[in-house]
Write an enzyme that holds these catalytic residues in place. Sequence first.
Site, PDB file in Angstrom:
ATOM      1  N   HIS A 164       0.835  -1.205   0.000  1.00 17.61           N
ATOM      2  CA  HIS A 164       0.000   0.000   0.000  1.00 17.61           C
ATOM      3  C   HIS A 164       0.871   1.257   0.000  1.00 17.61           C
ATOM      4  CE1 HIS A 164      -3.905  -1.740   0.462  1.00 17.61           C
ATOM      5  NE2 HIS A 164      -3.562  -2.439   1.524  1.00 17.61           N
ATOM      6  N   ARG A 166      -6.811  -9.736  -9.310  1.00 15.83           N
ATOM      7  CA  ARG A 166      -6.609 -10.827  -8.338  1.00 15.83           C
ATOM      8  C   ARG A 166      -7.645 -10.664  -7.224  1.00 15.83           C
ATOM      9  NH1 ARG A 166      -0.874  -9.767  -9.569  1.00 15.83           N
ATOM     10  NH2 ARG A 166       0.158 -11.722 -10.138  1.00 15.83           N
ATOM     11  N   ARG A 205     -10.206 -12.858 -11.897  1.00 15.01           N
ATOM     12  CA  ARG A 205      -9.724 -14.228 -11.688  1.00 15.01           C
ATOM     13  C   ARG A 205     -10.412 -14.779 -10.453  1.00 15.01           C
ATOM     14  NH1 ARG A 205      -3.460 -15.329 -10.622  1.00 15.01           N
ATOM     15  NH2 ARG A 205      -3.958 -14.614  -8.527  1.00 15.01           N
ATOM     16  N   GLU A 215      -0.698 -21.829 -16.579  1.00 15.78           N
ATOM     17  CA  GLU A 215       0.428 -21.650 -15.655  1.00 15.78           C
ATOM     18  C   GLU A 215       0.928 -22.969 -15.086  1.00 15.78           C
ATOM     19  OE1 GLU A 215      -0.791 -19.091 -12.398  1.00 15.78           O
ATOM     20  OE2 GLU A 215      -2.817 -19.890 -12.413  1.00 15.78           O
ATOM     21  N   ASP A 240       3.955 -18.717 -12.259  1.00 19.08           N
ATOM     22  CA  ASP A 240       3.819 -20.121 -11.883  1.00 19.08           C
ATOM     23  C   ASP A 240       4.347 -21.044 -12.975  1.00 19.08           C
ATOM     24  OD1 ASP A 240       2.802 -20.380  -9.228  1.00 19.08           O
ATOM     25  OD2 ASP A 240       1.018 -19.337  -9.918  1.00 19.08           O
ATOM     26  N   CYS A 244      -0.308 -12.445 -18.194  1.00 19.53           N
ATOM     27  CA  CYS A 244      -0.476 -11.577 -17.026  1.00 19.53           C
ATOM     28  C   CYS A 244       0.578 -11.861 -15.955  1.00 19.53           C
ATOM     29  CB  CYS A 244      -1.882 -11.690 -16.458  1.00 19.53           C
ATOM     30  SG  CYS A 244      -2.300 -13.350 -15.948  1.00 19.53           S
TER      31      CYS A 244
HETATM   32  C1  PEP Z   1       1.289 -16.087 -12.544  1.00 15.43           C
HETATM   33  O1  PEP Z   1       1.404 -17.165 -11.962  1.00 15.43           O
HETATM   34  O2  PEP Z   1       2.045 -15.725 -13.463  1.00 15.43           O
HETATM   35  C2  PEP Z   1       0.216 -15.139 -12.175  1.00 15.43           C
HETATM   36  C3  PEP Z   1      -0.015 -14.042 -12.860  1.00 15.43           C
HETATM   37  O3  PEP Z   1      -0.498 -15.427 -11.066  1.00 15.43           O
HETATM   38  P1  PEP Z   1       0.027 -15.178  -9.568  1.00 15.43           P
HETATM   39  O4  PEP Z   1       1.317 -14.422  -9.663  1.00 15.43           O
HETATM   40  O5  PEP Z   1      -1.066 -14.445  -8.902  1.00 15.43           O
HETATM   41  O6  PEP Z   1       0.195 -16.583  -9.087  1.00 15.43           O
HETATM   42 MG    MG Z   2      -0.208 -17.945 -10.694  1.00 17.78          MG
END
Ligand code: PEP
Ligand code: MG
Length: 596
Positions: A200, A307, A343, A440, A464, A511
């Site tokens: 934040h 998210r 998501r 992912e 991921d 993303c």
């Molecule tokens: C990812 O895994 O690339 C992703 C965007 O999700 P997170 O970072 O929230 O796991």
């Molecule tokens: Mg992820």
Amino acid sequence: MSSEEKVRASQREELILHGIGASPGIAIGKALLLKKDGIVVEEKSVDDPAAELARLQKAIERSAHEVEKIYHTAVEKIGNDQAKIFEAQLLMLSDPVFFDGVKHKIAKSKKNAEFVVSTEFSKQVDQLRRSENEIFKQRAMEIDDAKNRILRNLAEAKLKSRFEGTPIVVTSELTPADAVLLSRNSVLGYVSDFGGARSHASILSRSLGIPAVVGLKEATKHVTDGMEIIIDGYRGIIVINPEEGTVKKFSERKEWCDKLDSELMSEAAEPALTTDGRRVSVEANIELLEELPLLKPHGADGIGLFRTEPLIIDSGSIPDEMEQADIFRKAVEEAKPNAVIFRTFDIGGDKIFVEDHAEQNPFLGWRGIRMMLDRPELLRDQFRAILRASAFGKCKIMYPMVATVEEVIRANEILNEAKVSLKKDGIKYDEKIDVGVMIEIPSAALMSKEIAKHVAFLSIGTNDLTQYLLAVDRTNELVANMFEEFHPSVLRTLKFIIDAGHEAGIKVAMCGEMAGNPLATVMLLGMGLDEFSAVSSMLPVLKKIIRLTNYKNARKFTRQLLKMDSAEEVKSALTEYLKTRFERIYYTTISKENSD
Ligand code: PEP
Ligand code: MG
């Protein structure tokens, strides 16, 4: 600083520390050390616990009053939406239940309020800090801030937030309250030992336009009051005791960085169109509602990843359908006329857990869509909340951590159930809402073509995907140097996914963090990626690179990159490319060199 200390400081050599660039900009100035650990708490027995409880109550009320003031300053400086950060702390301080445990302990143990507040709150803070999760750490900071505020008010000490001059504030941990309160002075920059770019306080620094470098680990150890320092919020560097030549270099750098910044921001609304006419979409990743006001000024073509897990932390439990719908509606209205991709809860792994259970290996465990399919009532509620928001603007839904085609089919069935139930309730929603899947997990990557038959888009989660392809825990510092998004195996997988999506006639987005890395932009463009989604502050840079790139040439260049044997080879080719064509962007975002 005493004269003795001054001599010592002047004898010190230039020292460069590397951290995380949390708010862009360069500042050169004198340090002001903001000490946080000045309150020493002693354990004492008290004869009259009732008087102690009354003293505590007064300190809580004063603390709440202080936060209220900070809230109003924030509204004035950065607007209602961003000021909401302080509502959570205000709620905490005005919630009698929150202090029940502490009050009970004072009454039972007959110990002084300072001791009980300090030990009880520290227990919670320590537990949350042990998590690898950014959001838990954030919550820890909020509780720690409230603890320090109450302790100071118990000691009846005044809040000191005004000072002379134009310093660079150096502290162990910058809280959102610090960022706002101190900005009432002419602060040149913020530096802190702890913290991440998505905290934040970092978001607030960006909104306030104050350069900041966080996560420096030991800045407060090396810096003394009045010492000259340079902070480079683009690259996450600070220079302590800079030599004359360094000051000159950074002054020049500051000049052209400031120029580049205003140029990029003034062009941010322009479309991401290559020189030969390929249009891609550049969207924002959103974690906190406070980030919403950053969308428009940074030229976001919508929200490519919203998210939803942070909502669970903010409310302490899974928010119900209507609470979620209200939040989603805000995002949708802010992003209009563009779309928001929500998501579904990605619970587990490195993120939040909602049920008390232990797993030996949570990364390979009960997480993401797996968990939600086992708790269909949660998924249905969330779908209903997103669908409700879809009546107010364009929404899309995305499933995280998908490993098999069957999971997608089952999730789609539950979505249909949610639609039917909403219709029965007479609630409006977008019947044609698009559904996508995050790619992912390697199995999903290999099955992209089959998955694509059931959805309207794919979005690659490189964070991921890299961890699972290379078997490198994304949160483990011991193997951090092996976490390599430019590894040829990752790149070839990306190309495979993009081609599979296109063969099935759907768009492919990204993303994961890689989408926001300017070093990767030309390559991702050359692979045929349709949508980039990244932290808002990077969007103007990505758009600029895309606008100055020829798509056909990017494709040719990418074909060469995909044949390379190592990440080093790929990165050095891309570095050369960026350095020669986008020198200013390279030096503001990628280069860690000091001598430029
Ligand atoms: C990812 O895994 O690339 C992703 C965007 O999700 P997170 O970072 O929230 O796991
Ligand atoms: Mg992820």
